[in-house]
Structures are given as structure tokens and as C-alpha cells.
Scaffold this motif. Structure first.
Motif, PDB file in Angstrom:
ATOM      1  N   GLN A  15       0.559  -1.278   0.175  1.00  0.00           N
ATOM      2  CA  GLN A  15       0.081  -0.088  -0.487  1.00  0.00           C
ATOM      3  C   GLN A  15       1.151   1.141   0.167  1.00  0.00           C
ATOM      4  O   GLN A  15       2.173   1.153   0.960  1.00  0.00           O
ATOM      5  N   VAL A  16       0.930   2.218  -0.939  1.00  0.00           N
ATOM      6  CA  VAL A  16       1.320   3.547  -0.929  1.00  0.00           C
ATOM      7  C   VAL A  16       0.129   4.229  -0.961  1.00  0.00           C
ATOM      8  O   VAL A  16      -0.224   4.811  -1.603  1.00  0.00           O
ATOM      9  N   THR A  17       1.038   5.379   0.092  1.00  0.00           N
ATOM     10  CA  THR A  17       0.734   6.825  -0.579  1.00  0.00           C
ATOM     11  C   THR A  17       1.228   8.085  -0.465  1.00  0.00           C
ATOM     12  O   THR A  17       1.869   7.660   0.398  1.00  0.00           O
ATOM     13  N   VAL A  18       0.645   8.974  -1.256  1.00  0.00           N
ATOM     14  CA  VAL A  18       2.176  10.206  -1.047  1.00  0.00           C
ATOM     15  C   VAL A  18       1.561  11.554  -0.519  1.00  0.00           C
ATOM     16  O   VAL A  18      -0.214  11.751  -0.630  1.00  0.00           O
ATOM     17  N   SER A  19       2.200  12.212  -0.222  1.00  0.00           N
ATOM     18  CA  SER A  19       2.461  14.188   0.197  1.00  0.00           C
ATOM     19  C   SER A  19       1.597  14.580  -1.731  1.00  0.00           C
ATOM     20  O   SER A  19       1.496  14.020  -2.837  1.00  0.00           O
ATOM     21  N   PRO A  20       0.315  15.903  -1.015  1.00  0.00           N
ATOM     22  CA  PRO A  20       0.635  16.433  -2.263  1.00  0.00           C
ATOM     23  C   PRO A  20       1.561  17.007  -3.544  1.00  0.00           C
ATOM     24  O   PRO A  20       1.381  16.975  -4.413  1.00  0.00           O
ATOM     25  N   ASP A  21       2.450  17.478  -2.944  1.00  0.00           N
ATOM     26  CA  ASP A  21       3.999  17.457  -3.203  1.00  0.00           C
ATOM     27  C   ASP A  21       4.665  16.252  -4.597  1.00  0.00           C
ATOM     28  O   ASP A  21       5.323  16.478  -5.187  1.00  0.00           O
ATOM     29  N   ARG A  22       3.723  15.146  -3.853  1.00  0.00           N
ATOM     30  CA  ARG A  22       4.758  14.041  -4.684  1.00  0.00           C
ATOM     31  C   ARG A  22       5.431  13.740  -4.343  1.00  0.00           C
ATOM     32  O   ARG A  22       6.847  13.410  -5.162  1.00  0.00           O
ATOM     33  N   LEU A  23       6.527  14.451  -2.566  1.00  0.00           N
ATOM     34  CA  LEU A  23       7.836  14.602  -2.449  1.00  0.00           C
ATOM     35  C   LEU A  23       8.335  13.873  -1.482  1.00  0.00           C
ATOM     36  O   LEU A  23       8.878  13.497  -0.587  1.00  0.00           O
ATOM     37  N   GLN A  24       6.815  13.321  -0.556  1.00  0.00           N
ATOM     38  CA  GLN A  24       6.995  12.158   0.534  1.00  0.00           C
ATOM     39  C   GLN A  24       5.696  10.805  -0.091  1.00  0.00           C
ATOM     40  O   GLN A  24       4.571  11.572  -0.399  1.00  0.00           O
ATOM     41  N   ALA A  25       5.642   9.875   0.300  1.00  0.00           N
ATOM     42  CA  ALA A  25       5.202   8.824   1.233  1.00  0.00           C
ATOM     43  C   ALA A  25       5.154   8.107   1.648  1.00  0.00           C
ATOM     44  O   ALA A  25       6.812   7.696   2.828  1.00  0.00           O
ATOM     45  N   VAL A  26       4.814   7.475   1.860  1.00  0.00           N
ATOM     46  CA  VAL A  26       4.665   5.988   3.136  1.00  0.00           C
ATOM     47  C   VAL A  26       4.462   4.995   2.118  1.00  0.00           C
ATOM     48  O   VAL A  26       2.734   5.032   1.972  1.00  0.00           O
TER      49      VAL A  26
END
Length: 154
Positions: A84-95
Motif C-alpha cells: 500500500q502506498v500513499t503520497v503527499s500532494p507535492d509528491r515528494l513524500q510517501a508512506v
């Protein structure tokens, strides 16, 4: 993706996190400490089986990785079916969250299934750049023995 709201990853961001977990898993399986370090920020933080809190890549390797990797076999992140992957709005951070499998060994050398899960927090300098891990939390599934002793030599 709405402003300020983390969301499921776009296909290329998800693919990048999958590649990261696949590479790290291959290093764990091969007990390759030095190349595994290249996937992490120097200031990485972690939780794991042997340390409640580890600060810095040197400590993560010395006090977590080297306590576990030599005692297990067949490590594999299940990126093909359990990522499972989620990303920040700026696409520079992810979990990223992924399940994994491995083989552990009792004190008598008998193998046992040793499944678990990893959460990773990632950052990168620009969209399309490789992901760098800044935090991991690696834990065993419920009911799995906390310690592996490695296979007995024949």
C-alpha cells in the motif's frame, strides 16, 4: 489529489516505492549491509524487533539489521500482492506499507515461518528522483517467535 490531502499513489510513484522495497528486500535476503545503506537517509530513524528506537543509519545497521539479517533466510517483501502506498500532494513524500515473509530458526536450528510487516516513510528531492527512506518500522506478525538463531551448520 486534493490540496493538502495525502492520497493513494499515482502509478509511477507506487512503482518507485515498489522498486525501493524490492531492492531493500533483496539486500536483506543477501545480507548486503553496505548497498542497503544507499536506500536510506543518513538521519534515518527506525523501530524494530531489537530496538525500541534507533536514531541514524549507523545505529540502524549496527543495532537492528546486523542483529536480525544473519539469523534468517528467504526474506521477501510481498510487493506483488501486499503493498500500500500513499503520497503527499507535492509528491515528494510517501508512506509505504508492505507485508513480508522469511524463515526463522529456533535454538535447535529448526526452521519456522517468520512473516511480518514494514512501514517506510520516504522522501525525494524532485518528482521522478529515487525515493530515500527516512523511517522504517519493521515488526513480526502476532504469535511469531521474537528471536531467530540462524540455521545450524551441518
Amino acid at each position: 489529489m486534493a490540496d493538502g490531502v495525502w492520497a493513494n499513489a499515482a502509478a509511477d510513484d507506487r512503482a518507485g516505492i515498489k522498486v525501493w522495497f524490492d531492492r531493500w528486500g533483496a539486500h536483506v535476503a543477501a545480507k548486503e549491509f553496505t548497498p542497503a545503506r544507499d536506500l536510506f537517509a543518513t538521519e534515518a530513524l527506525g523501530f524494530g524487533t531489537w530496538m525500541d528506537y534507533v536514531e541514524g543509519l549507523d545505529a540502524l545497521e549496527a543495532r537492528q539489521w546486523r542483529s536480525v539479517w544473519p539469523t534468517i533466510q528467504n526474506f521477501h517483501h510481498r510487493t506483488e500482492d501486499a503493498l500500500q502506498v500513499t503520497v503527499s500532494p507535492d509528491r515528494l513524500q510517501a508512506v509505504g506499507l508492505v507485508l513480508w515473509t522469511s524463515t526463522g530458526f529456533g535454538e535447535d536450528g529448526q526452521p519456522f515461518e517468520r512473516p511480518g510487516r514494514t512501514t517506510g516513510v520516504f522522501t525525494r528531492s524532485a518528482i521522478g528522483a529515487p525515493w530515500l527512506c527516512v523511517h522504517t518500522h519493521v515488526s513480526l506478525a502476532r504469535g511469531v517467535p521474537q528471536q531467530s538463531f540462524g540455521p545450524k551448520e551441518a
